[in-house]
Design an enzyme around this catalytic site. Structure first.
Site, mmCIF file in Angstrom:
data_model
loop_
_atom_site.group_PDB
_atom_site.id
_atom_site.type_symbol
_atom_site.label_atom_id
_atom_site.label_comp_id
_atom_site.label_asym_id
_atom_site.label_seq_id
_atom_site.Cartn_x
_atom_site.Cartn_y
_atom_site.Cartn_z
ATOM 1 N N LYS A 1 -65.967 -13.285 3.890
ATOM 2 C CA LYS A 1 -67.421 -13.440 4.081
ATOM 3 C C LYS A 1 -67.846 -14.897 4.267
ATOM 4 O O LYS A 1 -68.713 -15.193 5.093
ATOM 5 C CB LYS A 1 -68.182 -12.849 2.894
ATOM 6 C CG LYS A 1 -68.089 -11.337 2.812
ATOM 7 C CD LYS A 1 -68.967 -10.814 1.680
ATOM 8 C CE LYS A 1 -68.730 -9.334 1.466
ATOM 9 N NZ LYS A 1 -69.674 -8.734 0.531
ATOM 10 N N ASP B 1 -75.860 -7.365 2.604
ATOM 11 C CA ASP B 1 -75.759 -7.135 1.155
ATOM 12 C C ASP B 1 -77.099 -7.485 0.519
ATOM 13 O O ASP B 1 -77.614 -6.757 -0.328
ATOM 14 C CB ASP B 1 -74.674 -8.023 0.523
ATOM 15 C CG ASP B 1 -73.268 -7.591 0.911
ATOM 16 O OD1 ASP B 1 -73.068 -6.389 1.157
ATOM 17 O OD2 ASP B 1 -72.387 -8.460 0.969
#
Ligand code: ATR
Length: 272
Positions: free
Chosen positions: A65, A102
């Site tokens: 990420k 997210d």
């Protein structure tokens, strides 16, 4: 045929194929969602390859990420850049775009349960990757955020970063009693509760004016959520966050409104 997928390591336990392919099927989109194990250090090559192969969109998970957020190939959204993590990429004719769903997913999970974030007092326990996305989102949405962590230095460092965006402070776990006592929202962003029936927040600190969100989704009903329910608090399980990070990605990739209920059912069938 559209192709979507997940890059990370490991990826085989992902629940996204079922959830995303149910969404595609529901809207009559001819597409599939594949799992691509990509080892640490290979992510730039993977992105280049995916672009060349005409893949339409990818989710990104641990350990990539941060690397994707820093990649020069990727044009990163402002929120993802501030968080320093990208979990969704879209391949377009104009290049590769990076997003953090997210954070957006956690916001939608709370909104779905009619929780007002703006003006609330929120406590986030943990200071790792999950906490980072959630804490930034809460501050960005106008909450006063207290981050409590076992390793106090990490909470302090994260709070310092988040406070560039909104109101945030760092705390040791010993402050939880006082913090939770006056809070509106409590989030568990640690891994506690995943392997053993344990909670990072003592039950006696919980109260009925709280909304408790647990980022842990295996099991769905953690000890924290059970304790919270007993105290009359509102509870939001980790599958809601997982669902909405997925529906947000789906909407970025397809430009269509995600069939949330069908995707939710697919996800919960897999988890149960
Ligand atoms: P993620 O990316 O999923 O957030 P992580 O970066 O490994 O995972 O972070 C895990 C978080 O859970 C950390 O905040 C960790 O606390 P430390 O920073 O002190 O390590 C927290 N955590 C893990 N096990 C814990 C435990 N037994 N008690 C309290 N906190 C715990």
């Amino acid at each position: 045929m559209k192709t979507f997928g997940l890059i990370g390591y490991p990826v085989e336990h992902s629940l996204s194929p079922e959830m995303q392919e149910t969404g595609l099927e529901e809207l009559g989109i001819n597409g599939r969602y594949c799992l691509y194990p990509v080892e640490d250090g290979d992510v730039e090559q993977a992105l280049k390859g995916a672009f060349a192969l005409g893949i339409d969109g990818l989710n990104v998970t641990i350990p990539h990420k941060q690397a994707v957020a820093e990649s020069e190939m990727v044009e990163t959204s402002e929120l993802a850049e501030r968080i320093g993590a990208v979990n969704t990429v879209e391949f377009t004719d104009n290049g590769i775009r990076g997003y953090n769903t997210d954070a957006r997913g956690a916001r939608r999970a709370l909104e779905r349960h009619e929780v007002d974030i703006e003006g609330s007092e929120a406590v986030v326990v943990g200071a790792g990757g999950a906490s980072r996305a959630i804490s930034f989102m809460l501050a960005d949405s106008g909450a006063e955020v207290s981050i409590a962590n076992r390793t106090y230095g990490k909470a302090e460092e994260l709070a310092e970063n988040v406070s560039r965006m909104g109101d945030a402070s760092g705390h040791p776990l010993e402050d939880l009693e006082e913090l939770v006592g006056k809070a509106d929202i409590l989030v568990n962003a640690t891994s506690v509760g995943m392997e053993e029936d344990r909670s990072v927040v003592p039950a006696e600190h919980l109260h009925s004016d709280l909304t408790v969100l647990d980022a842990v989704y295996r099991p769905l009903e953690t000890k924290l959520l059970r304790d919270a329910e007993r105290k009359g608090a509102k509870t939001v399980d980790g599958a809601w966050m997982l669902l909405y990070q997925g529906t947000e990605a789906f909407e970025i990739w397809t430009g269509r409104e995600a069939p949330v209920d069908a995707m939710n059912q697919a996800l919960r069938d897999e988890l149960e």
